[in-house]
Design an enzyme around this catalytic site. Structure first.
Site, mmCIF file in Angstrom:
data_model
loop_
_atom_site.group_PDB
_atom_site.id
_atom_site.type_symbol
_atom_site.label_atom_id
_atom_site.label_comp_id
_atom_site.label_asym_id
_atom_site.label_seq_id
_atom_site.Cartn_x
_atom_site.Cartn_y
_atom_site.Cartn_z
ATOM 1 N N MET A 1 44.128 29.034 26.001
ATOM 2 C CA MET A 1 43.356 29.102 24.742
ATOM 3 C C MET A 1 43.678 30.417 24.020
ATOM 4 O O MET A 1 43.581 31.483 24.604
ATOM 5 C CB MET A 1 41.860 29.045 25.056
ATOM 6 C CG MET A 1 41.005 29.117 23.808
ATOM 7 S SD MET A 1 39.283 28.753 24.123
ATOM 8 C CE MET A 1 38.814 30.120 25.160
ATOM 9 N N HIS A 2 44.077 30.300 22.766
ATOM 10 C CA HIS A 2 44.344 31.513 22.001
ATOM 11 C C HIS A 2 44.151 31.346 20.500
ATOM 12 O O HIS A 2 44.361 32.288 19.746
ATOM 13 C CB HIS A 2 45.784 31.986 22.261
ATOM 14 C CG HIS A 2 46.805 31.075 21.658
ATOM 15 N ND1 HIS A 2 47.199 29.921 22.274
ATOM 16 C CD2 HIS A 2 47.482 31.124 20.491
ATOM 17 C CE1 HIS A 2 48.090 29.302 21.521
ATOM 18 N NE2 HIS A 2 48.274 30.008 20.431
ATOM 19 N N ARG A 3 43.785 30.133 20.021
ATOM 20 C CA ARG A 3 43.638 29.923 18.568
ATOM 21 C C ARG A 3 42.595 30.861 17.988
ATOM 22 O O ARG A 3 41.485 30.959 18.539
ATOM 23 C CB ARG A 3 43.150 28.506 18.262
ATOM 24 C CG ARG A 3 44.093 27.448 18.573
ATOM 25 C CD ARG A 3 45.003 27.098 17.434
ATOM 26 N NE ARG A 3 46.212 26.622 18.056
ATOM 27 C CZ ARG A 3 47.438 26.989 17.723
ATOM 28 N NH1 ARG A 3 47.617 27.815 16.728
ATOM 29 N NH2 ARG A 3 48.472 26.517 18.355
#
Ligand code: UD1
Length: 381
Positions: free
Chosen positions: A207-209
């Site tokens: 997860m990095h958005r």
């Protein structure tokens, strides 16, 4: 005259798209003179150099060393430095990949210097203009002379936007070229032994958005959902530096060092391929991982409200859960309890995309034709 091609890369998801194209261009040393320009958008060893090593890519011919910043700072700095490079030695074609800020910056510089531009992975649309990547995709496609499309939805989107058909080439998914080339080596990775994991008994997560991690409530909510999921099956979370930074900044009380939720450093390409290919399923907000899991037949839950890669949902194994912790938990529980969505592999995700792109470039830039290009290439319909 040899055609000088500048392949511009900057961030992690660019590298596995550029590697197969570079390799194939080098099969024609009398015709193509490809150089690799790395903007330095990603500079951590684990997000950059490690990928070059694993993908056996030669060192970049030019490294701009731009690094992090706001969108305007990062894009602007890349443009300033890239313009100098292209002015001092103009390439015959600039090739950009995907949808990161380096892609946009290089596209704008090329277009303003009247250099020919090719976009690999054209036509994808999430229809969510709050995503920086969506802006990057739209602008890049509008400026490109050659648009290489990875899935059918891209053809529809580009036609709808009025991009002339003769610029559009349905050549398939180049990231799958890399995956196919590297899967055998990746399978030998000892990452499962090192993490003391057995196949199909754990979940891989990424997860990095910005929409998921830059807002405290959103990040806390998702991590709450993940913590609940991890009580049923261990979650392994190789954590992007952006996410790590935000977890620290918001002082979220996340314990990521137990057996249930394990937050680890970002992995290299081969280790991550092994980890995801042996997992029960994958939880992600990445674009590329939706495609890799589709190819591998591993169920994927995408923690976003939309996807620019609808083929992964329509015919692949991907499910869009949104970011509501309840929905994430429900989707994960369904898979843990045995409800697996099987899918098939989209058209032209066959390991030959780079060859098809090179065939188009040979014909369009030099009038030559390549031999040995697989049938069904470059569909225009
Ligand atoms: C970028 C891409 C995104 C892609 C992702 C893959 C854009 C707009 N976004 O997002 O589409 O999915 O790469 O990883 O281009 N950082 C480091 N070390 C690095 C690079 C970044 O610590 O080597 C940290 C910095 O704090 C930086 C933050 O991560 O501010 C964000 O980096 P940036 O390149 O701006 O965007 P990503 O979130 O990585």
């Amino acid at each position: 005259m040899r055609q000088k091609l500048a392949l511009v890369v900057g961030a992690r998801p660019n590298f596995m798209k550029a590697a197969p194209l570079m390799q194939d261009l080098r099969r024609f040393p009398d015709i193509f003179d490809p150089i690799l320009v790395h903007t330095g958008q990603h500079y951590d060893h684990r997000l950059s150099q490690l990928f070059f090593d694993e993908l056996k890519m030669s060192r970049p011919d030019i490294y701009l060393g731009i690094g992090s910043g706001t969108h305007a700072e990062q894009t602007g700095q890349i443009m300033i430095e890239l313009e100098k490079v292209f002015l001092s030695s103009p390439p015959d074609l600039v090739v950009v990949f995907g949808d990161v800020n380096s892609t946009l910056a290089a596209a704008v510089v090329a277009a303003k210097l009247c250099l020919k531009l090719a976009h690999v992975e054209a036509g994808l649309r999430s229809f969510d203009s709050a995503m920086p990547e969506e802006i990057n995709r739209i602008v890049t496609d509008r400026l490109a002379d050659f648009l290489f499309v990875s899935e059918r939805s891209g053809l529809v989107n580009l036609a709808r936007e009025g991009i002339p058909n003769e610029k559009i080439f349905f050549t398939g998914n180049i990231m799958i070229d890399s995956l196919i080339k590297n899967l055998e080596v990746a399978r030998k990775s000892d990452i499962l032994e090192r993490l003391k994991l057995n196949p199909r008994t754990y979940i891989t997560m990424t997860m990095h958005r910005p929409a998921n991690v830059d807002n405290r409530d959103a990040l806390a909510g998702i991590m709450d959902g993940i913590t609940r999921v991890s009580r049923r099956m261990p979650v392994i979370f190789p954590c992007h530096p952006r996410t790590k930074k935000m977890i620290d900044e918001f002082r979220l009380p996340i314990r990521g060092d137990g057996d249930a939720l394990r937050i680890i450093n970002p992995l290299g390409y081969l280790e991550f391929l092994k980890l995801q290919s042996e997992s029960k399923f994958v939880l992600t907000d990445s674009g590329g991982i939706q495609e890799e899991t589709t190819f591998l037949g591993i169920p994927c839950i995408t923690m976003r409200e939309n996807t620019e890669r609808p083929a992964t949902v329509e015919i692949g194994s991907n499910v869009i859960s949104g970011t509501d912790p309840e929905k994430i938990t429900r989707s994960a529980n369904a898979i843990i309890e045995g409800s697996i969505r099987t899918g098939s592999i989209p058209e032209l995700w066959d390991g030959h995309t780079a060859e098809r792109i090179v065939a188009v470039l040979l014909e369009k830039l030099t009038g030559a034709t390549a031999t040995g290009i697989p049938a069904g290439s470059c569909k225009k319909d």
